[in-house]
Each structure stands twice: as structure tokens, then as C-alpha cells.
Design a protein around this motif. Sequence first.
Motif, short mmCIF file in Angstrom:
data_model
loop_
_atom_site.label_atom_id
_atom_site.label_comp_id
_atom_site.label_asym_id
_atom_site.label_seq_id
_atom_site.Cartn_x
_atom_site.Cartn_y
_atom_site.Cartn_z
N ALA A 83 -6.15 -28.78 13.22
CA ALA A 83 -6.13 -28.86 12.71
C ALA A 83 -4.59 -28.04 11.85
N GLY A 105 -1.14 -28.10 9.71
CA GLY A 105 -0.15 -28.86 9.07
C GLY A 105 -1.34 -29.56 7.82
N SER A 106 -0.17 -30.27 6.36
CA SER A 106 -0.84 -29.89 5.50
C SER A 106 -0.78 -30.93 4.95
N THR A 121 -5.25 -30.37 6.29
CA THR A 121 -5.81 -31.24 7.64
C THR A 121 -6.69 -32.36 7.99
N ASP A 132 -11.81 -26.64 6.55
CA ASP A 132 -10.48 -25.78 5.48
C ASP A 132 -10.42 -24.18 5.67
N THR A 133 -9.60 -23.88 6.74
CA THR A 133 -8.55 -22.91 7.08
C THR A 133 -7.53 -22.05 6.11
N GLY A 134 -7.03 -22.66 5.66
CA GLY A 134 -5.98 -22.08 4.32
C GLY A 134 -5.74 -23.34 3.06
N GLY A 135 -6.83 -24.21 3.29
CA GLY A 135 -7.00 -25.07 1.96
C GLY A 135 -6.98 -26.44 2.42
N SER A 136 -7.25 -26.39 3.72
CA SER A 136 -7.38 -27.98 4.27
C SER A 136 -8.11 -29.03 3.64
N HIS A 150 -9.71 -22.82 14.98
CA HIS A 150 -7.70 -23.33 14.48
C HIS A 150 -8.30 -21.54 14.33
N TYR A 195 -0.90 -15.29 5.31
CA TYR A 195 -1.80 -16.05 6.09
C TYR A 195 -1.31 -16.98 7.85
N TYR A 196 -0.01 -17.29 7.23
CA TYR A 196 0.26 -18.03 8.82
C TYR A 196 0.97 -16.23 9.98
N ARG A 215 2.94 -22.65 16.60
CA ARG A 215 1.83 -21.80 15.58
C ARG A 215 1.79 -20.96 17.13
N ASP A 227 0.92 -24.72 0.97
CA ASP A 227 -0.34 -24.21 0.77
C ASP A 227 -0.19 -23.16 -0.48
N1 GLN Z 1 -2.16 -26.10 6.34
C1 GLN Z 1 -2.57 -24.64 6.55
C2 GLN Z 1 -2.30 -24.32 8.09
O1 GLN Z 1 -1.88 -25.23 8.86
C3 GLN Z 1 -4.46 -24.93 6.83
C4 GLN Z 1 -4.89 -25.60 7.76
C5 GLN Z 1 -6.53 -26.00 7.43
O2 GLN Z 1 -6.65 -25.35 6.36
N2 GLN Z 1 -6.52 -26.26 8.15
O3 GLN Z 1 -2.00 -23.41 8.62
#
Ligand code: GLN
Length: 483
Positions: A125, A127-128, A151, A171-175, A203, A304-305, A352, A419
Motif C-alpha cells: 500500500a 504508491g498512488s 493504492t 486508505d492510509t493517505g488517500g488509497s 502500512h 504525512y511522508y 520508504r 496525494d
Molecule cells: N499514496 C500514499 C502513500 O503512498 C497513500 C497510500 C495509502 O493510502 N495506502 O503512502
Amino acid sequence: MPSAFLTASDIAAAVQGGQDPRPTVQAARQRAEADSSNALISVLSAEQVDAQLAELSRRLGAGEDLPLAGVPCVIKDNLNLTGTATTCGSRMLAQYVSPYTATAALRLQKAGAIVIGKANMDEFAMGSSTETSAFGPTLNPWDTARVPGGTSGGSAAAVACGLVPFSLGSDTGGSVRQPAGFTGVYGFKPTYGRVSRYGLVSHASSLDQIGPLATSARDLALILDAISGHDPQDATSLDAAPKFVSALGQDIKGLRVGVISESLGGNTAGVSAALGKMLDALRDLGATVGEVSLPTLQYAVAAYYLISTPEASSNLARYDGMVYGTRVDAADVNTSMSQARGQGFGREVKRRILIGTYALSSGYYDAYYSKAMKVRRLIADDFARAFGQYDLLITPTSPFPAFKRGEKVSDPVAMYAADVDTVAISLAGLPALSVPAGFETVDGKALPLGIQLIAPALADERLITVADALERSGAVTVSLAPS
Ligand code: GLN
């Protein structure tokens, strides 16, 4: 272009009315096997599907109330399901077979749904675009040269091309939201804690939430009523009774909607127009619309990152080929572990782990991790202030429609920047819904757009009320991708 298709509610109503669920489910399984968009990593065997159907028929016979009776679905391949491979899109887990089922999947089955496949995803999970999957990218069914988002790109494509009426993503950041937007379906990210994470491969644990992708507000409500609620197996799950179906059929007169100023710049013409149309539709339904600034959002992607990668680097320490992950034979244990990790993880996952470990290391912890945590607090405060004035906040789900495969995958900063509209909500733990909002034509192809509705923590049901009102007024319609 729009074709008639069966929603989860249609199928469940027919089965509750006595229709045999097998033909629909078996046809979905066959479509899944023939799928050319690479939406799925695996399809359950006919025997695995038949076993679920047998259990369903037993429970229908016993007169149980099954709101998702006989509805075929797929779940993202980071959700455990007994007896199936749970790969997380990674070579590392290519041999892993789940010994148990995630609570969300179990609850779907308890409500009568039948899982027929495991959906493709970015590796772990991260990526975008679903391009970091070790099992190859998923194609966007609206334009196969483009990504379906990520993702949960496989979960989105599976619904958008009509394989199944709904899916689960994470969904961690928009997935969940961004792939829903890129493929023209709904994608719902609940308040952190409303859906149990038990059985979801971690994740970034303080951000991860499971959420549904579907084609109607009613379907979302049925699914969310089934999967939400406290689970003793997840200490972060909340004891809030789900009331999604009762959020349907209400009007939204007087609802105060705030457009987030920071999301207005940098959008394509199509996205700006879609947002304008959505605001008009909300006004037509009796809402008032204003604009509100959340100045700390400019730091959201960076924060976030710097928060997700340290959590990921800790969570992924368990994949060393000893307990989890594919073991590599070597002269000594250190070599074995480092080779297992070197061979098992793809480039983005390694990046990461490196970023996250660096941000946590002594001497950098304060400058990066701890500072990002302070920014997280300020972002949550900004949202709280905005919700003092507004009942609902709104932004595009993404500043642009689906991009081309290969366009961003070698430029991680550009991929992370994609994101921009979704990560702040995750940092604040809030519920948000990407609503299908028309199309933008690019290179002669109609590409779907999504608009993101954001509610205060625990007001998830409000998002269903608004989506349902928009649907009933005709302002939101969902169409499947042309086949
Ligand atoms: N695009 C964000 C990331 O790569 C969100 C991923 C997600 O929500 N799993 O971390």
C-alpha cells in the motif's frame, strides 16, 4: 456510455426475495478470471466460492437477516482471508497463505456477501498508481494507458469495470479515495477507528483504515453498517454504533459547506469545473456554501511522508524470511535476512524503509519525526476550527484526472505530491468520501473525476446523507467504464 448494472442492494434484494444467488456469484467469478485490467492478484477457486454459497444458503434457509445476501465482492490483497494468498502486492509475501480472516471481511461474509477475489494494489500500500505491485500494474478501464490510482487501484478497477458491485480497499493517505476518483466510483474512508484493522496488513498503523468502493450511496451504507463497530481484536477500534442506512433519504437544507481555499489552486480546468458544479448542486439542495482557509495544509504532504514512513519502517521489520516473508538460504542468519529483504521488497518499499529509518534516527528524530507530529496536531486543529463554522468541507479528490502509466513512477516526489488533497484528512483521522463528479476529456478519452466530501470525526453518516441527496437529485450519477 452508461450501462445498466446491478448494485449490491439490487442483488441482495433479489436474493432476499428468494432468487438463487449462485448464477450471479458464479458469473462474477468467471468475469474475474477473464479480466484483462489486472484488477485482481488472485481469484478464489470455484470450491472456495461454493463453500461460501453453501453457508449462505444455510443461513438464508434459517431465515437470517442478511443485508448483503449473495453479493459478490473483492477485497484488497492486504486483507487476510483464510486459505487465500495475501500478498500485499509484494514478492515478499508471494507464498503467504492466510490462516485467518480480517474482521472487515468476516463481517461482510456475516452480512451475506461472497468474496470472489483479492485485488491488486501498490506493494504494501505504498504508491498512488498501483504501478509498484510486484504482480504488474492495474489498467484504468476508462483508458488503459492510464493508472487507476492507488493504492487500492485493483479494488477500484474491479468495481469500475463491473466485475463486482463493490470492493474493500484500505486508505492510509488517500488509497481508497484517489482510485475511486480516477475510476468514477465512490470511495469511503471512515473516521480512524470506525472499522477494525484486525487482519489488515499494517502500512502506517496510526493512519490505516479499511473502506468500501461502490456505485451508490445505499450500497456504501449497507457495507459500512456491516463492517463498522468495535472489535475486541483491535484496541483502536471505536465503540460507535453504525447508523449508515438510517442516514439515507434525508434532506440537507441548511447544511453549511466550506470549500477549502488551499485546494483551489493547481487543478485542471475539468477539476475546477467539476467542483463548481458540485457546489451548485449542493446549493440547489438548500446548502449554503462558503470558503475557508486551513493554512497548515501546505505542510500536509511533507508531514504525512515523515509520519507514515517511520511507521512503515517499523511495521515492515517483521518481513525477514524468518517468521514472515520468503526465506532465502544463506550461510548465516544475517545474510539470509538481508537477502530476503533485498530480494523480497521492491524499490518504493525500500525507499520508504530508508526514509522512515532515517527520520527516526537519533539526531534527526526531533528535526523530522517529532516536528511532523507537531504539524499533524496543527492540521487537526485547523480542521477543528473549520468545523466550528461548517458542517462539511469539500475539495477535489485529486487536482487532476488519472495520469499515464510511467508518468510519475520514476519521480517519487511527483508521485507523493499527487496525494495533496487526501493526506491531511488521514493525518487528522477524519472521514471522507470521494464522490463521482463527471469527466474531463483528455486525448479524446473521458476520464472520471472525483470530489471529496469531508466530515467531522465520527460524523461519517453525514457523508452518506449528502451523497444520497446528491444522487436522488440527479446531480451525481455513476456509470461503469465502457467495455
Ligand atoms: N499514496 C500514499 C502513500 O503512498 C497513500 C497510500 C495509502 O493510502 N495506502 O503512502
